[in-house]
Write an enzyme that holds these catalytic residues in place. Structure first.
Site, PDB file in Angstrom:
ATOM      1  N   ASP A 298     -62.501   3.743  27.832  1.00  0.00           N
ATOM      2  CA  ASP A 298     -61.741   2.562  28.214  1.00  0.00           C
ATOM      3  C   ASP A 298     -62.716   1.387  28.264  1.00  0.00           C
ATOM      4  O   ASP A 298     -63.762   1.489  28.907  1.00  0.00           O
ATOM      5  CB  ASP A 298     -61.107   2.799  29.586  1.00  0.00           C
ATOM      6  CG  ASP A 298     -60.162   1.686  29.994  1.00  0.00           C
ATOM      7  OD1 ASP A 298     -59.354   1.263  29.153  1.00  0.00           O
ATOM      8  OD2 ASP A 298     -60.232   1.244  31.152  1.00  0.00           O
ATOM      9  N   ASP A 534     -59.981   3.598  34.885  1.00  0.00           N
ATOM     10  CA  ASP A 534     -60.099   3.224  36.293  1.00  0.00           C
ATOM     11  C   ASP A 534     -58.805   2.688  36.877  1.00  0.00           C
ATOM     12  O   ASP A 534     -58.726   2.400  38.060  1.00  0.00           O
ATOM     13  CB  ASP A 534     -61.215   2.186  36.493  1.00  0.00           C
ATOM     14  CG  ASP A 534     -60.985   0.920  35.672  1.00  0.00           C
ATOM     15  OD1 ASP A 534     -59.967   0.854  34.952  1.00  0.00           O
ATOM     16  OD2 ASP A 534     -61.816   0.000  35.757  1.00  0.00           O
ATOM     17  N   ASP A 538     -54.137   4.255  33.482  1.00  0.00           N
ATOM     18  CA  ASP A 538     -54.909   5.311  32.809  1.00  0.00           C
ATOM     19  C   ASP A 538     -54.554   6.716  33.303  1.00  0.00           C
ATOM     20  O   ASP A 538     -55.022   7.710  32.747  1.00  0.00           O
ATOM     21  CB  ASP A 538     -56.414   5.090  33.036  1.00  0.00           C
ATOM     22  CG  ASP A 538     -56.913   3.798  32.429  1.00  0.00           C
ATOM     23  OD1 ASP A 538     -56.508   3.487  31.300  1.00  0.00           O
ATOM     24  OD2 ASP A 538     -57.696   3.093  33.089  1.00  0.00           O
TER      25      ASP A 538
END
Length: 780
Positions: A298, A534, A538
């Site tokens: 990410d 985070d 997600d």
């Protein structure tokens, strides 16, 4: 907003809502309770089999033969202690993440916990505050960062009647908002509803262990019953001896020390990783990460820190640079409520001593206008989105802004004639130059990406931002094929996603549900996938991934569902996790072969002795001696040594290849001892049993020596200890371990048998090595 204007709920109204259950109770993911952790570790099929065998031995009164239960108790205790430790650390993280909230009640501003908010509360939110529950703005305006929910880092303007979603952050401005949904009904908790508390890991070691236990559980009791019936009813052996030899065969089939060794090695890895500020929430994820071949990173929080940096100032004309810098610095100084972009500009100019202009009027940033400005005695300036400041006739300037926007966020700075009463620009703006803002890239990101790629791991970058910007960042940190990017909004079907994950390395404008679809597609192609994240957005992909990693600074939902939590939010610590995983798995593969030798030969001998006229040649206490010095001690020493070699092949295949030759040699030797010993030399049961025990020990020593190559001081010391320990056990505790005294005939016969056995050992391993090297070459 005046507190007299809107007073918020009264104490009575708050109490009514509390009684009605309309409270913002924490509906986030919960870690397992201590009671549940203890239950799951104690009541296992593995423990049940061993307890049954221990009870059977206890009924004979031969309590010394119950020593094998010590291993079972240790194994269970390690599992419980490690999981409780992980639970406590995770719970502490969640508590730290909770913040106080300002609420209007009875006309007063009170500070309350987020889980004390009730529906219809009026709460005050300002810059840096996280929205604790779904709300609707009743007064004020702000810019909201919803990246933890949507993955997009663009700020969203909020004003009266705008909705604020729980989990988002206020970037600038101040609002009073009315709470509309609390607890499980909030947006963030709805997203996390699919995530489960405890997700099992895709682990070859776990699969191997569970498979062995299932097979052994199916075989062990019928085979044990047949061995007992044969010994007691057909061979005429007394009841106690029949039970003990049967249990000995059954214990030999169970690789109980292997379960303990695995738990210990992985628990040691957990402790080592804790020193690097990595929280391991599932033991076997260490192995999984070591086997990962696709890493989905990410962008925000993994490659970038979440902060902004001013990359460069680009003047339209060289002679306008001084005025450009002066305008930027003074517009920024006039902003009392700085967002991340303004803070990046302030940090860039912190040592700049440019002239301070006389401020007359400030035009605050508006998400509708997409620019901010200020009027000074010396002139008027604006800065913001190029296309919102200039008209289409300024094609060259717009084109330059688009070129710069490939890897940056671009703000145009222009001089204007002034502002009207509504704050709109007067006259035609005169462009001075551009401000290029970039995400702050973590210092260690490039080295970490290089580490993974050098180890044969494919890195893919996923983000909710513009794919061009994400591609530029990926290129900066060295992601292979970073120029191959795709806008995820163009991917409508699972087939298109499956094709994209094979052909692209960078994905922009990705929605939360698409992240999960990317992971699923990669897994369908046979990849082992790791995922970092985070945010609440997600959670679904973290849950789906084979190994999931979350930042401690991220959402509680992401932390709870992740297998690993980086406590200092440092992506670079991932290299330590991989190194620990490799040390653990490589050493476990080597040590596990010692345990599997015992399992394989015990099963083989149990089947063979069903059709032989003699009793099974081992007793439980003798298996304890063999397990301690030829398996237990060497396996634990070898398993904790440094070993960072790349993992090749399948765990079970690698272990069996190392085990079969020794097991075959021992079975042949024991059959030889029984056939010749009983029929030629007329040895009794105790003499035959003694020679079988020591033969198994000697071949076990040979395997330990083989696994210890190349020799080191600690490995040489290990060999001395296990040989010396076995000799001491036989000489000084012979009665305890039922070791018979040697006669001359026994010594000569046993020496010849062991010599032939050692010769066969070398021949068999030479043959297996040739095949194994060809097998391993497939994974280079």
């Amino acid at each position: 907003m005046s507190e007299g204007k809107i007073t918020g709920l009264s104490s009575v109204e708050v109490e009514e809502r509390v009684k009605a259950g309309k409270v913002n109770t924490d509906a986030g993911l919960k870690t397992r309770s201590v009671k549940r952790i203890c239950y799951d570790n104690i009541f296992t099929l593995f423990n049940a089999v061993n307890v049954i065998l221990a009870i059977i031995v206890a009924l004979t009164g031969s309590f010394k033969n119950m020593l094998f239960m010590g291993v079972i108790v240790c194994n269970t205790a390690i599992g419980i202690i490690q999981e409780i430790r992980s639970k406590k650390t995770t719970d502490k993280l969640t508590i730290v993440a909770k913040a106080k909230v300002k609420a209007l009640r009875d006309g007063k501003t009170l500070e309350i916990n987020s889980d004390e908010i009730v529906e219809d509360d009026i709460i005050e939110l300002g810059r840096g505050d996280q929205v604790p529950a779904d709300c609707i703005v009743v007064e004020g305006f702000c810019d909201c960062n919803e990246s933890l929910l949507t993955g997009e880092s663009d700020l969203i303007a909020k004003q009266k009647d705008s909705k604020l979603m729980s989990g988002s952050f206020i970037n600038s401005g101040k609002v009073y908002a009315k709470v509309t949904h609390v607890g499980a009904a909030s947006y963030a908790n709805k997203i996390t509803a699919e995530a489960k508390v405890h997700k099992m890991v895709n682990s070859q070691i776990m699969e191997t262990m569970n498979g062995l236990i299932r097979i052994i559980s199916i075989i062990i009791f019928p085979l044990g019953a047949l061995l007992f019936a044969k010994a007691y009813f057909f061979n005429g052996i007394d009841l106690i001896q029949s039970i003990l030899t049967t249990v000995s065969a059954m214990i030999g089939m169970i690789p109980e020390g292997l379960i303990l060794l695995t738990s210990t090695v992985l628990a040691v890895a957990v402790v080592r990783l804790a020193k690097h500020k990595v929280l391991v929430q599932q033991l076997y994820c260490i192995e999984t990460l070591a086997r990962v071949d696709v890493f989905c990173a990410d962008k925000t929080g993994t490659i970038t820190s979440g902060k902004m940096l001013l990359d460069k100032i680009v003047p339209i004309k060289k002679d306008s640079e001084d005025e450009l810098i002066r305008a930027i610095k003074n517009i920024n100084d006039a902003d009392d409520d700085k967002n991340e972009t303004a803070l990046a500009i302030e940090n860039y100019f912190k040592d700049n001593k440019t002239d301070k202009l006389s401020l007359k009027k400030v035009i605050p940033f508006s998400s509708d206008k997409k620019w901010s400005g200020a009027e000074f005695s010396e002139g008027c300036y604006v800065q913001g989105a190029t296309q919102f400041i200039l008209n289409a006739s300024e094609g060259a300037v717009v084109k330059q802004a688009q070129d710069l926007a490939v890897d940056s966020r671009v703000l145009l700075v222009a001089k204007v004639d002034g502002f009207d009463d509504k704050g709109n620009i007067k006259g035609t703006p005169k462009p001075l130059g551009f401000i290029c803002i970039k995400d702050e890239i973590r210092e260690t990101a490039a080295d970490t990406i290089k580490f993974f790629q050098d180890e044969g791991v494919t890195v893919k970058v996923i983000s909710g931002d513009d794919p061009r910007t994400v591609s530029g960042i990926a290129k900066t940190v060295g992601v292979a094929n970073a120029e191959k990017y795709v806008d995820a909004t163009t991917l409508k079907t699972d087939e298109e996603i499956a094709e994209a994950v094979q052909n692209f390395a960078v994905f922009g404008r990705v929605k939360p549900e698409q992240k999960k679809a990317f992971v699923v597609a990669l897994q369908k192609f046979g990849h082992t996938v790791a995922m970092t994240g985070d945010g609440v957005n997600d959670v679904l992909s973290l849950k789906q991934a084979d190994c999931s990693i979350a930042m401690a600074s991220g959402s509680a939902a992401a932390r709870n569902v992740a297998h690993l939590v980086l406590l200092e939010n440092d992506f670079a610590t991932m290299t330590n996790v991989v190194a620990e995983g490799r040390r653990s798995i490589n050493n476990l593969q080597r040590s596990a072969s010692l345990f599997l030798v015992k399992t394989l030969l015990s099963m083989s001998l149990a089947l063979i002795f069903l059709f032989m006229p003699w009793g099974y040649p081992f007793q439980p206490i003798q298996m304890t001696l063999i397990s301690a010095f030829t398996i237990g001690v060497p396996s634990f020493v070898l398993a904790l040594e440094p070993n960072h070699d790349r993992i090749k092949g399948h765990f079970l295949t690698n272990v069996i290849v190392r085990s079969i030759p020794s097991a075959v040699v021992i079975v042949i030797a024991i059959l030889f001892i029984n056939i010749i010993g009983y029929n030629v030399f007329n040895f009794d049961y105790d003499q035959i049993s003694t020679m079988c025990v020591l033969t198994m020990s000697i071949i076990g020593f040979m395997l330990v020596i083989r696994l210890s190559i190349p020799f080191t001081p600690i490995r040489i010391g290990l060999i001395i200890v296990i040989v010396g320990g076995t000799i001491l056990g036989c000489v000084f505790f012979g009665n305890l371990f039922n070791i018979a005294e040697y006669t001359t005939e026994m010594a000569l016969f046993h020496a010849i048998t062991c010599a032939v056995g050692c010769g066969l050992f070398f021949v068999f391993y030479k043959i297996v090595d040739i095949w194994y090297n060809k097998y391993q070459s497939k994974f280079v």
